[in-house]
Design an enzyme around this catalytic site. Structure first.
Site, PDB file in Angstrom:
ATOM      1  N   TRP A 152      -8.808   5.623   6.156  1.00 41.22           N
ATOM      2  CA  TRP A 152      -8.991   5.260   7.569  1.00 41.22           C
ATOM      3  C   TRP A 152      -7.699   4.777   8.205  1.00 41.22           C
ATOM      4  O   TRP A 152      -7.519   4.903   9.416  1.00 41.22           O
ATOM      5  CB  TRP A 152     -10.190   4.329   7.786  1.00 41.22           C
ATOM      6  CG  TRP A 152     -10.135   2.891   7.360  1.00 41.22           C
ATOM      7  CD1 TRP A 152      -9.536   2.349   6.270  1.00 41.22           C
ATOM      8  CD2 TRP A 152     -10.767   1.787   8.049  1.00 41.22           C
ATOM      9  NE1 TRP A 152      -9.777   0.998   6.212  1.00 41.22           N
ATOM     10  CE2 TRP A 152     -10.528   0.618   7.294  1.00 41.22           C
ATOM     11  CE3 TRP A 152     -11.539   1.675   9.205  1.00 41.22           C
ATOM     12  CZ2 TRP A 152     -11.014  -0.640   7.675  1.00 41.22           C
ATOM     13  CZ3 TRP A 152     -12.019   0.432   9.583  1.00 41.22           C
ATOM     14  CH2 TRP A 152     -11.754  -0.709   8.828  1.00 41.22           C
ATOM     15  N   GLU A 198      -0.353  -6.936   9.313  1.00 38.55           N
ATOM     16  CA  GLU A 198      -1.602  -6.324   8.852  1.00 38.55           C
ATOM     17  C   GLU A 198      -2.791  -6.974   9.577  1.00 38.55           C
ATOM     18  O   GLU A 198      -3.685  -6.304  10.056  1.00 38.55           O
ATOM     19  CB  GLU A 198      -1.738  -6.512   7.329  1.00 38.55           C
ATOM     20  CG  GLU A 198      -2.930  -5.815   6.730  1.00 38.55           C
ATOM     21  CD  GLU A 198      -3.007  -5.982   5.206  1.00 38.55           C
ATOM     22  OE1 GLU A 198      -2.213  -6.755   4.646  1.00 38.55           O
ATOM     23  OE2 GLU A 198      -3.868  -5.342   4.600  1.00 38.55           O
ATOM     24  N   TYR A 252       0.849  -1.213   0.000  1.00 42.34           N
ATOM     25  CA  TYR A 252       0.000   0.000   0.000  1.00 42.34           C
ATOM     26  C   TYR A 252       0.877   1.253   0.000  1.00 42.34           C
ATOM     27  O   TYR A 252       1.120   1.847   1.060  1.00 42.34           O
ATOM     28  CB  TYR A 252      -0.901   0.022   1.238  1.00 42.34           C
ATOM     29  CG  TYR A 252      -1.830  -1.166   1.365  1.00 42.34           C
ATOM     30  CD1 TYR A 252      -2.843  -1.387   0.440  1.00 42.34           C
ATOM     31  CD2 TYR A 252      -1.702  -2.053   2.436  1.00 42.34           C
ATOM     32  CE1 TYR A 252      -3.705  -2.469   0.568  1.00 42.34           C
ATOM     33  CE2 TYR A 252      -2.562  -3.134   2.568  1.00 42.34           C
ATOM     34  CZ  TYR A 252      -3.554  -3.334   1.629  1.00 42.34           C
ATOM     35  OH  TYR A 252      -4.400  -4.402   1.762  1.00 42.34           O
ATOM     36  N   TRP A 292      -3.951   6.023   2.664  1.00 44.01           N
ATOM     37  CA  TRP A 292      -5.298   5.453   2.759  1.00 44.01           C
ATOM     38  C   TRP A 292      -6.056   6.177   3.863  1.00 44.01           C
ATOM     39  O   TRP A 292      -5.504   6.457   4.937  1.00 44.01           O
ATOM     40  CB  TRP A 292      -5.227   3.957   3.088  1.00 44.01           C
ATOM     41  CG  TRP A 292      -5.425   3.075   1.892  1.00 44.01           C
ATOM     42  CD1 TRP A 292      -6.563   2.434   1.528  1.00 44.01           C
ATOM     43  CD2 TRP A 292      -4.459   2.741   0.879  1.00 44.01           C
ATOM     44  NE1 TRP A 292      -6.368   1.734   0.357  1.00 44.01           N
ATOM     45  CE2 TRP A 292      -5.094   1.901  -0.059  1.00 44.01           C
ATOM     46  CE3 TRP A 292      -3.133   3.077   0.668  1.00 44.01           C
ATOM     47  CZ2 TRP A 292      -4.452   1.391  -1.181  1.00 44.01           C
ATOM     48  CZ3 TRP A 292      -2.488   2.575  -0.437  1.00 44.01           C
ATOM     49  CH2 TRP A 292      -3.141   1.742  -1.349  1.00 44.01           C
ATOM     50  N   ASP A 305     -12.921  -5.552   2.648  1.00 40.71           N
ATOM     51  CA  ASP A 305     -13.076  -5.846   1.223  1.00 40.71           C
ATOM     52  C   ASP A 305     -13.782  -7.159   0.856  1.00 40.71           C
ATOM     53  O   ASP A 305     -14.684  -7.170   0.042  1.00 40.71           O
ATOM     54  CB  ASP A 305     -11.698  -5.876   0.541  1.00 40.71           C
ATOM     55  CG  ASP A 305     -10.908  -4.594   0.726  1.00 40.71           C
ATOM     56  OD1 ASP A 305     -11.345  -3.716   1.496  1.00 40.71           O
ATOM     57  OD2 ASP A 305      -9.846  -4.468   0.100  1.00 40.71           O
TER      58      ASP A 305
HETATM   59  C1  DGY Z   1      -6.670  -2.974  -1.447  1.00 44.49           C
HETATM   60  O1  DGY Z   1      -6.112  -2.558  -2.454  1.00 44.49           O
HETATM   61  O2  DGY Z   1      -6.546  -4.117  -0.987  1.00 44.49           O
HETATM   62  C2  DGY Z   1      -7.479  -2.072  -0.670  1.00 44.49           C
HETATM   63  O3  DGY Z   1      -8.100  -2.667   0.406  1.00 44.49           O
HETATM   64  C3  DGY Z   1      -8.443  -1.301  -1.495  1.00 44.49           C
HETATM   65  O4  DGY Z   1      -8.459  -0.112  -0.885  1.00 44.49           O
END
Ligand code: DGY
Length: 427
Positions: free
Chosen positions: A34, A389, A28, A32, A162
């Site tokens: 939150w 994570e 990531y 982002w 997700d």
């Molecule tokens: C991801 O890319 O896995 C995210 O959760 C989307 O924001």
């Protein structure tokens, strides 16, 4: 204890880009929504000014209609899909076009409470309160078109959860025809067994393409989406943020915003009641397309303890938590259900931010022992498996990405709680 504090701070600092923090490098590489707000709570333990900047940076990228996007693409990085070219939102600094759980108000209040020289921050507080309040109003304007007091998400990514089993039926309705070919990057950074499936990804991307062809016009996206789900956890986070923004606004004499928050909050709490499912002993999601409750026991229906739901509901959820909770905290899906998958993202794993928000909501005088138990379980997990994570709830195995900012932030909060006397008054 000193060692864990140092490790937590080092984890956040390693992800710090100066004015925003990446959740973790590689998987990531941008800001982002939150993640940033929850990470700000961690910053407030060792650099309160930096905590303010984290939230302020996010709100610099708020859209004119009030929406706060879920990703801000501050810099070019090909290691993530879908990048800015796929979203094509036309922003000066590229952003995604959907949002994420609105925890900014909740986090801002915690950051403010940790700010020693509060009087020097009043104008910055006033400015953030207005922006966060505008975001909250946006939700009811654009995601509650019939004014029912509950907002819908129009993409699973908006929930932050997700691939939760909560979305299975609604997502199955999302077609995949006409999908442009794409290459996932997430599975190059993390074990594919820990991530959403390819079938889910196809539908995630189909929805993005659908909204892109509607030019990200929030006045029409809700009705144009084949995926419209009301998530009790999402709504509860929104309501707690509204309540916190309201109380901050009252403190600084912004009575108009404070009163507006009170009205929004009262209506939302009343409406949340329609999501209660007596059989499961928790709230459940509601599919706005089929007009049916979604009969699945996930963490989404337990998160509402975070806010001021009726006492008997809190009590019932505390009992349900007895069924969910493992020695590492609260799995994201009922471990007794057939959909439970111990390693796969939001279909089973324990997330420290969820442990935290639930433990925070249970500090109410009636459930302090349970709250402390979750706090202890979370710290044990860190000691054995580091700042991951998320974690397998059965053996505590670290999953997904490593060196995670918000996990480290939550550890700093939990350590603070662990050092409180057992009889401490609720915050
Ligand atoms: C991801 O890319 O896995 C995210 O959760 C989307 O924001």
């Amino acid at each position: 204890m000193k060692e864990i504090i140092e490790q937590a701070i080092a984890t956040i600092q390693a992800n710090d880009q100066g004015s925003y923090t990446v959740p973790t490098h590689g998987l990531y590489p941008f800001q982002w929504n939150w993640d940033s707000c929850l990470t700000a709570i961690g910053f407030a333990h060792f650099d309160v000014e930096r905590a303010w900047i984290e939230i302020e940076t996010l709100f610099k990228h708020q859209w004119e209609d009030g929406m706060v996007p879920h990703i801000i693409f501050h810099q070019q990085n090909d290691g993530y899909f879908p990048g800015p070219d796929v979203w094509n939102t036309g922003r000066p600094v590229p952003t995604s076009g959907i949002t994420q759980p609105p925890v900014a108000g909740y986090c801002l209040k915690k950051v403010f409470e940790r700010t020693d020289n509060q009087s020097e921050y009043v104008e910055r507080l006033r400015s953030l309160i207005r922006k966060i309040h505008a975001w909250h109003q946006w939700f009811y304007q654009c995601r509650d078109p019939k004014s029912e007091g509950l907002v819908a998400i129009i993409h699973p990514w908006e929930s932050g959860r997700d691939n939760s089993a909560d979305w299975d039926e609604a997502l199955a309705r999302v077609p995949t025809d006409g999908l442009k070919p794409f290459l996932r990057r997430d599975t190059m950074h993390a074990n594919p067994e820990h991530r959403p499936t390819q079938e889910q990804y196809k539908r995630y991307i189909w929805l993005v393409q659908r909204f892109e062809t509607s030019h990200w016009n929030n006045a029409i996206l809700h009705d144009r989406s084949p995926f419209q789900v009301v998530d009790p956890g999402f709504n509860a986070m929104l309501l707690q943020s509204i309540s916190d923004v309201g109380s901050l606004a009252r403190d600084i004499g912004d009575i108009e915003i404070a009163n507006a928050c009170e009205a929004m909050f009262n209506k939302g709490i009343e409406s949340l009641e329609t999501l209660w499912n007596e059989k499961l002993g928790q709230y459940v999601c509601f599919d706005r397309v089929t007009q049916m409750q979604i009969n699945n026991a996930s963490i989404g229906g337990l998160i509402p303890v975070l806010t001021q739901i009726p006492r008997h509901r809190k009590q019932a959820i505390a009992e349900t938590l007895g069924r969910f909770t493992t020695r590492f905290g609260i799995p994201s899906q009922d471990p007794a259900s057939t959909q439970f998958e111990r390693y796969r993202y939001w279909r089973g794993p324990v997330w420290l931010i969820i442990n935290y928000m639930i433990a925070d909501g249970l500090r109410d005088g009636d459930h302090d022992d349970l709250s402390q138990l979750i706090c202890k379980a979370s710290l044990d997990l860190i000691k054995t498996s580091g700042f991951a994570e998320y974690y397998d709830p059965v053996e505590g195995v670290a999953c997904g990405g490593q060196s995670f900012s918000w996990t480290a932030a939550m550890v700093l909060e939990f350590l603070d709680r662990a050092s409180e006397p057992a009889s401490a008054e609720p915050a």
